[in-house]
Design a protein around this motif. Structure first.
Motif, mmCIF file in Angstrom:
data_model
loop_
_atom_site.group_PDB
_atom_site.id
_atom_site.type_symbol
_atom_site.label_atom_id
_atom_site.label_comp_id
_atom_site.label_asym_id
_atom_site.label_seq_id
_atom_site.Cartn_x
_atom_site.Cartn_y
_atom_site.Cartn_z
ATOM 1 N N GLY A 28 0.819 -1.210 0.000
ATOM 2 C CA GLY A 28 0.000 0.000 0.000
ATOM 3 C C GLY A 28 0.854 1.261 0.000
ATOM 4 N N LEU A 29 1.939 1.253 0.776
ATOM 5 C CA LEU A 29 2.851 2.401 0.786
ATOM 6 C C LEU A 29 3.481 2.588 -0.594
ATOM 7 C CD1 LEU A 29 4.694 1.917 4.207
ATOM 8 C CD2 LEU A 29 2.864 3.540 3.683
ATOM 9 N N GLY A 30 3.829 1.460 -1.236
ATOM 10 C CA GLY A 30 4.402 1.546 -2.574
ATOM 11 C C GLY A 30 3.416 2.135 -3.571
ATOM 12 N N ALA A 31 2.164 1.704 -3.498
ATOM 13 C CA ALA A 31 1.135 2.240 -4.390
ATOM 14 C C ALA A 31 0.891 3.723 -4.115
ATOM 15 C CB ALA A 31 -0.156 1.450 -4.230
ATOM 16 N N LEU A 32 0.938 4.094 -2.852
ATOM 17 C CA LEU A 32 0.690 5.484 -2.465
ATOM 18 C C LEU A 32 1.757 6.425 -3.001
ATOM 19 C CD1 LEU A 32 -0.951 7.531 -0.722
ATOM 20 C CD2 LEU A 32 0.545 6.915 1.195
ATOM 21 N N THR A 33 3.008 5.970 -3.030
ATOM 22 C CA THR A 33 4.130 6.829 -3.423
ATOM 23 C C THR A 33 4.697 6.477 -4.804
ATOM 24 O OG1 THR A 33 5.707 5.373 -2.283
ATOM 25 C CG2 THR A 33 4.763 7.170 -1.001
ATOM 26 N N TRP A 234 -3.004 6.979 5.995
ATOM 27 C CA TRP A 234 -4.413 6.859 5.616
ATOM 28 C C TRP A 234 -4.944 8.187 5.079
ATOM 29 C CZ3 TRP A 234 -7.324 2.702 4.930
ATOM 30 C CH2 TRP A 234 -6.980 1.508 5.577
ATOM 31 N N LEU A 235 -4.613 9.282 5.747
ATOM 32 C CA LEU A 235 -5.087 10.599 5.307
ATOM 33 C C LEU A 235 -4.458 11.000 3.982
ATOM 34 C CD1 LEU A 235 -5.194 12.637 8.650
ATOM 35 C CD2 LEU A 235 -7.044 11.417 7.480
ATOM 36 N N ALA A 236 -3.210 10.577 3.755
ATOM 37 C CA ALA A 236 -2.555 10.871 2.484
ATOM 38 C C ALA A 236 -3.186 10.081 1.344
ATOM 39 C CB ALA A 236 -1.065 10.561 2.577
ATOM 40 N N ALA A 237 -3.729 8.914 1.663
ATOM 41 C CA ALA A 237 -4.324 8.055 0.643
ATOM 42 C C ALA A 237 -5.697 8.542 0.203
ATOM 43 C CB ALA A 237 -4.419 6.624 1.153
ATOM 44 N N SER A 238 -6.477 9.070 1.143
ATOM 45 C CA SER A 238 -7.847 9.471 0.812
ATOM 46 C C SER A 238 -8.409 10.405 1.878
ATOM 47 C CB SER A 238 -8.743 8.225 0.707
ATOM 48 O OG SER A 238 -10.111 8.574 0.618
ATOM 49 N N ARG A 239 -9.282 11.288 1.486
ATOM 50 C CA ARG A 239 -9.923 12.157 2.472
ATOM 51 C C ARG A 239 -10.891 11.370 3.352
ATOM 52 N NH1 ARG A 239 -14.274 15.897 -0.885
ATOM 53 N NH2 ARG A 239 -15.314 14.229 -2.037
ATOM 54 N N TYR A 281 -6.791 -4.744 8.071
ATOM 55 C CA TYR A 281 -6.385 -3.337 8.173
ATOM 56 C C TYR A 281 -5.377 -3.009 7.070
ATOM 57 C CZ TYR A 281 -4.704 0.968 10.472
ATOM 58 O OH TYR A 281 -4.362 2.273 10.772
ATOM 59 N N ALA A 282 -4.385 -3.890 6.884
ATOM 60 C CA ALA A 282 -3.375 -3.680 5.860
ATOM 61 C C ALA A 282 -3.976 -3.781 4.455
ATOM 62 C CB ALA A 282 -2.246 -4.702 6.030
ATOM 63 N N ALA A 283 -4.867 -4.770 4.256
ATOM 64 C CA ALA A 283 -5.492 -4.958 2.953
ATOM 65 C C ALA A 283 -6.388 -3.775 2.596
ATOM 66 C CB ALA A 283 -6.301 -6.254 2.950
ATOM 67 N N ALA A 284 -7.081 -3.227 3.595
ATOM 68 C CA ALA A 284 -7.932 -2.056 3.349
ATOM 69 C C ALA A 284 -7.077 -0.861 2.943
ATOM 70 C CB ALA A 284 -8.733 -1.733 4.614
ATOM 71 N N PHE A 285 -5.898 -0.743 3.551
ATOM 72 C CA PHE A 285 -4.991 0.357 3.182
ATOM 73 C C PHE A 285 -4.525 0.206 1.744
ATOM 74 C CE2 PHE A 285 -0.616 2.110 2.997
ATOM 75 C CZ PHE A 285 -0.954 3.465 3.165
ATOM 76 N N LEU A 286 -4.139 -1.019 1.356
ATOM 77 C CA LEU A 286 -3.720 -1.258 -0.017
ATOM 78 C C LEU A 286 -4.850 -0.933 -0.983
ATOM 79 C CD1 LEU A 286 -1.831 -2.353 -2.199
ATOM 80 C CD2 LEU A 286 -2.588 -4.671 -1.598
ATOM 81 N N LEU A 287 -6.047 -1.375 -0.682
ATOM 82 C CA LEU A 287 -7.204 -1.111 -1.537
ATOM 83 C C LEU A 287 -7.462 0.380 -1.638
ATOM 84 C CD1 LEU A 287 -9.510 -2.361 -3.171
ATOM 85 C CD2 LEU A 287 -10.862 -2.396 -1.081
ATOM 86 N N CYS A 288 -7.321 1.076 -0.524
ATOM 87 C CA CYS A 288 -7.547 2.524 -0.496
ATOM 88 C C CYS A 288 -6.550 3.249 -1.402
ATOM 89 C CB CYS A 288 -7.443 3.032 0.938
ATOM 90 S SG CYS A 288 -7.824 4.779 1.156
ATOM 91 N N THR A 289 -5.295 2.837 -1.358
ATOM 92 C CA THR A 289 -4.271 3.504 -2.167
ATOM 93 C C THR A 289 -4.444 3.189 -3.658
ATOM 94 O OG1 THR A 289 -2.728 1.654 -1.842
ATOM 95 C CG2 THR A 289 -2.581 3.502 -0.298
ATOM 96 N N ILE A 290 -4.926 1.984 -3.953
ATOM 97 C CA ILE A 290 -5.126 1.624 -5.367
ATOM 98 C C ILE A 290 -6.305 2.379 -5.946
ATOM 99 C CG2 ILE A 290 -5.822 -0.262 -6.900
ATOM 100 C CD1 ILE A 290 -4.219 -2.159 -5.118
ATOM 101 N N LEU A 291 -7.374 2.500 -5.179
ATOM 102 C CA LEU A 291 -8.585 3.158 -5.668
ATOM 103 C C LEU A 291 -8.451 4.673 -5.664
ATOM 104 C CD1 LEU A 291 -11.351 0.974 -3.965
ATOM 105 C CD2 LEU A 291 -10.476 0.845 -6.304
#
Length: 291
Positions: A28-33, A234-239, A281-291
């Motif tokens: 998720g961090l990789g997808a985010l950045t 989490w805040l960086a990934a989505s509002r 929790y981790a999977a939701a973060f990855l999904l959040c960053t991808i979407l």
């Protein structure tokens, strides 16, 4: 068929989501950045799973060898202690699985890493064994939870992210520590359940040293601390990124309440639930960053 079941139990499948969670969160961090890479991620995942299975095998073998396990314990059945698996077979499985993990790690670092990552890999391999054996076994001196924070949080999250090409930053260390604290809760449930058995054989886990009540508070605090340390990402990934941490806290409080009310074998499902909640929790973060 029974033999296969014994080996599957020895892998302790309920705990394996802890290994997955750190790698998934790093993805998720990789997808985010914009540093997501599939192959190093898959190799990290294979390494993490093999290393944890090797650690679980080693823990069963060395606890049996040193007389720290007994038949009919509160926790899941131990194949070596119950006579379903020979000690020699368990030791061979430990070394073989650890060897496969090391080969995977060498390939991974050779392709995507730098020299100091070999050092981190060696430390991880030594940690697999040092948890249960050696001159100062971590699990028998109240350091099991610290080891989990390091080997299931700091090291896998940071190294996976950096092997995908991401840069080091203090924010990365903080988030990795948060995931590690969530992982430590799985061991807390395990040692909370085994308090009486461990105390009777002189195994000084943190639960034996501090008592069940203190471990209950630490379990609760770890969940909150884990969310706080990962919240900026989490805040960086989505509002709307605040929503999953809030859901996690609600479920975490429910598990904390259940932990306080149960004992013995009734705690076994909570171990898996704690690990699965961390993975979700981790999977939701990855999904959040991808979407």
């Amino acid at each position: 068929m029974k033999k296969i079941t014994c080996w599957v139990e020895a892998m302790r499948l309920r705990t394996l989501p802890v290994s997955l969670a750190g790698i998934v969160y790093a993805a998720g961090l990789g997808a985010l950045t914009w540093h997501f890479k599939t192959l190093p991620l898959v190799l990290c995942l294979i390494f993490a799973l093999l290393a944890q299975i090797a650690s679980n095998f080693a823990n069963e073998y060395f606890d049996y060898r040193d007389g720290l396990d007994r038949a009919g314990r509160e926790g899941p059945r131990r194949g070596v202690t119950e006579g379903d698996i020979t000690p020699r077979a368990m030791l061979a499985a430990t070394l073989s699985t650890l060897g496969l993990a090391c080969v995977t790690g060498v390939i991974l670092v050779a392709l995507y890493g730098t020299w100091w990552m070999y050092v981190a890999g060696i430390i991880t391999a030594l940690g697999v064994m040092a948890y249960s054996t050696g001159p100062y076994p971590l699990s028998r001196h109240g350091l099991g939870e610290v080891a989990v924070v390091c080997f299931f949080g700091l090291i896998p999250v940071c190294l996976t992210y950096m092997l995908m090409g991401g840069p080091w930053g203090w924010w990365l260390g903080a988030a990795a520590a948060g995931i590690g604290l969530m992982g430590a809760n799985v061991l807390i449930v395990n040692n909370y359940r085994d308090h009486d058995d461990d105390k009777s054989v002189g195994k000084r886990t943190l639960a034996v040293m501090l008592g069940r009540r203190s471990m209950l508070w630490i379990y609760c605090a770890n969940g909150f601390a884990g969310c706080i340390l990962t919240f900026p990402e989490w805040l960086a990934a989505s509002r709307y990124g605040w929503i999953p941490p809030v859901i996690y806290i609600i479920l975490h409080l429910a598990l904390t309440t259940a932990l306080a009310r149960r004992s013995g074998r009734q705690l076994n499902p909570l171990l898996g639930m704690t690990a699965c909640l961390m993975l979700l929790y981790a999977a939701a973060f990855l999904l959040c960053t991808i979407l």
